[in-house]
Design an enzyme around this catalytic site. Structure first.
Site, PDB file in Angstrom:
ATOM      1  N   HIS A 114       0.844  -1.204   0.000  1.00  0.00           N
ATOM      2  CA  HIS A 114       0.000   0.000   0.000  1.00  0.00           C
ATOM      3  C   HIS A 114       0.880   1.256   0.000  1.00  0.00           C
ATOM      4  O   HIS A 114       0.947   1.982   1.002  1.00  0.00           O
ATOM      5  CB  HIS A 114      -0.859  -0.084   1.262  1.00  0.00           C
ATOM      6  CG  HIS A 114      -1.977   0.892   1.391  1.00  0.00           C
ATOM      7  ND1 HIS A 114      -1.829   2.246   1.234  1.00  0.00           N
ATOM      8  CD2 HIS A 114      -3.274   0.692   1.706  1.00  0.00           C
ATOM      9  CE1 HIS A 114      -2.989   2.839   1.451  1.00  0.00           C
ATOM     10  NE2 HIS A 114      -3.875   1.921   1.735  1.00  0.00           N
TER      11      HIS A 114
ATOM     12  N   ASP B   6     -10.912   6.663  -4.900  1.00  0.00           N
ATOM     13  CA  ASP B   6     -10.642   5.328  -4.332  1.00  0.00           C
ATOM     14  C   ASP B   6     -10.992   4.303  -5.419  1.00  0.00           C
ATOM     15  O   ASP B   6     -12.110   3.789  -5.470  1.00  0.00           O
ATOM     16  CB  ASP B   6     -11.477   5.132  -3.060  1.00  0.00           C
ATOM     17  CG  ASP B   6     -10.911   4.048  -2.147  1.00  0.00           C
ATOM     18  OD1 ASP B   6     -10.082   3.255  -2.609  1.00  0.00           O
ATOM     19  OD2 ASP B   6     -11.323   4.012  -0.964  1.00  0.00           O
TER      20      ASP B   6
ATOM     21  N   GLU C 286      -1.076   1.355  -5.250  1.00  0.00           N
ATOM     22  CA  GLU C 286      -0.816   0.117  -4.521  1.00  0.00           C
ATOM     23  C   GLU C 286      -0.781  -1.085  -5.459  1.00  0.00           C
ATOM     24  O   GLU C 286      -1.658  -1.246  -6.292  1.00  0.00           O
ATOM     25  CB  GLU C 286      -1.926  -0.077  -3.478  1.00  0.00           C
ATOM     26  CG  GLU C 286      -2.173   1.173  -2.652  1.00  0.00           C
ATOM     27  CD  GLU C 286      -3.465   1.097  -1.837  1.00  0.00           C
ATOM     28  OE1 GLU C 286      -3.850  -0.022  -1.450  1.00  0.00           O
ATOM     29  OE2 GLU C 286      -4.079   2.140  -1.612  1.00  0.00           O
TER      30      GLU C 286
HETATM   31  C1  BG6 Z   1      -6.949   2.207   0.568  1.00  0.00           C
HETATM   32  C2  BG6 Z   1      -8.416   1.929   0.430  1.00  0.00           C
HETATM   33  O1  BG6 Z   1      -6.240   1.145   0.026  1.00  0.00           O
HETATM   34  O2  BG6 Z   1      -6.618   2.339   1.952  1.00  0.00           O
HETATM   35  C3  BG6 Z   1      -9.205   3.045   1.101  1.00  0.00           C
HETATM   36  O3  BG6 Z   1      -8.729   1.823  -0.945  1.00  0.00           O
HETATM   37  C4  BG6 Z   1      -8.770   3.200   2.538  1.00  0.00           C
HETATM   38  O4  BG6 Z   1     -10.588   2.765   1.028  1.00  0.00           O
HETATM   39  C5  BG6 Z   1      -7.259   3.407   2.578  1.00  0.00           C
HETATM   40  O5  BG6 Z   1      -9.440   4.296   3.128  1.00  0.00           O
HETATM   41  C6  BG6 Z   1      -6.698   3.573   3.985  1.00  0.00           C
HETATM   42  O6  BG6 Z   1      -7.051   2.502   4.782  1.00  0.00           O
HETATM   43  P1  BG6 Z   1      -6.662   2.495   6.317  1.00  0.00           P
HETATM   44  O7  BG6 Z   1      -7.235   1.219   6.867  1.00  0.00           O
HETATM   45  O8  BG6 Z   1      -5.154   2.510   6.377  1.00  0.00           O
HETATM   46  O9  BG6 Z   1      -7.250   3.725   6.913  1.00  0.00           O
END
Ligand code: BG6
Length: 297
Positions: free
Chosen positions: A169, A212, A271
């Site tokens: 990510h 997103d 990602e």
């Molecule tokens: C992204 C998702 O990969 O991660 C989003 O597509 C999400 O929907 C984001 O808000 C952050 O996620 P987190 O769990 O780290 O707040």
């Protein structure tokens, strides 16, 4: 985490273990080509920059750095599920790998003068609340030189099939989100997770609202073109047919406690993922490699 023991066993030219933010153990990799920092908590790459370049990865000034909590920025490892758990919303978003303490198994210098670190996670390392699933072994190898290579090797060490979704990510640092373009998704199909609509990307990707998107079957390289920082970041993926592109914009930034209200201006996530139709199932003994290579093109 015993830093002296880690340095004695794995430290050396180009790599040392230090106490990082929140007292998390962090591997610092420095060589003639670049610099990177990796927290053992989550096997989380926290920063990367080629020599002489500004930071490539973004980190929130409001990030948590604490056991049991995910780090906001860098490269969280999302596994064994991407996003919300498919059946149990009480389980942590993006899985437990990013909130577990990983073990160092190897570190050193690559043949081309870069530095590498390998971290391992098995069920014994996972917080107790999340144990009891199918046995697995994760191995994350990070190579830092002029480019950053992050490879997650997932092995099914059990007797039944191992099903998962995953993502590396990556959060990238940008000058101003409204001015960047991402090239590489033109003509590619996506799921817009904000309203569950499907679409096809027309032209390069630009940003003027919360975004997103999960590109479901896209090419293996994209470029973030950044006129303010006067650079082009390349993001390559392998073992991944889908890519996620995310920016929370104004309202969602305000809702996230570990994200500054104005910080959406300076970041974008691209990602390398195995999600939706690209979620994987491994037979006993099976292995999957999910990899991303990041650099300034
Ligand atoms: C992204 C998702 O990969 O991660 C989003 O597509 C999400 O929907 C984001 O808000 C952050 O996620 P987190 O769990 O780290 O707040």
């Amino acid at each position: 985490m015993d830093l002296t023991a880690l340095n004695n066993e794995f430290g050396g030219e180009g790599i040392r273990f230090v106490s990082g933010p929140g007292n998390l153990a962090v591997a610092e990799m420095t060589n003639e080509h670049g610099h990177a920092e990796i927290a053992l908590h989550g096997a989380h790459v926290m920063s990367f920059a080629p020599v002489g370049a500004a930071p490539v990865l973004w980190m929130s000034r409001q990030s948590w750095f604490a056991p049991g909590k995910p780090i906001r920025g860098g490269i969280p490892v999302c596994w064994p599920w991407f996003g919300a758990h498919p059946n149990d919303p009480a389980l942590p978003g993006h899985g437990f790998a990013r909130i577990s303490e990983w073990q160092v198994v190897a570190a050193g210098t690559t043949r081309t003068g870069g530095s590498f670190l390998e971290l391992r996670l098995t069920e014994e390392d996972v917080p107790e609340a999340y144990r009891g699933g199918q046995p697995f072994e994760l191995l994350l190898r990070v190579e830092a030189a002029a480019t950053l290579r992050v490879a997650l090797r997932i092995k099914n060490t059990g007797m039944d099939k191992l099903e998962f979704s995953a993502a590396l990510h990556s959060y990238f640092s940008v000058g101003e989100i409204g001015n960047i373009k991402i090239a590489g998704f033109e003509g590619k199909c996506y799921l817009d997770t904000l309203d569950n609509s499907r679409g096809v990307q027309q032209g390069t990707l630009t940003f003027d609202a919360e975004t997103d998107l999960i590109f479901t079957d896209c090419g293996s390289v994209c470029h973030i073109e950044d006129p303010d920082l006067e650079r082009r970041i390349s993001v390559a993926r392998s073992g991944s047919r889908c890519a996620v592109v995310w920016n929370p914009w104004i309202e969602k930034s305000r809702r996230m406690p570990d994200f500054g209200d104005d910080e959406y201006h300076s970041m974008v996530c691209v990602e390398a993922a195995n999600a939706l139709d690209d979620a994987r199932s491994l037979a006993p003994g099976g292995v999957h490699l999910l990899e991303t290579v990041i650099g300034i093109a």
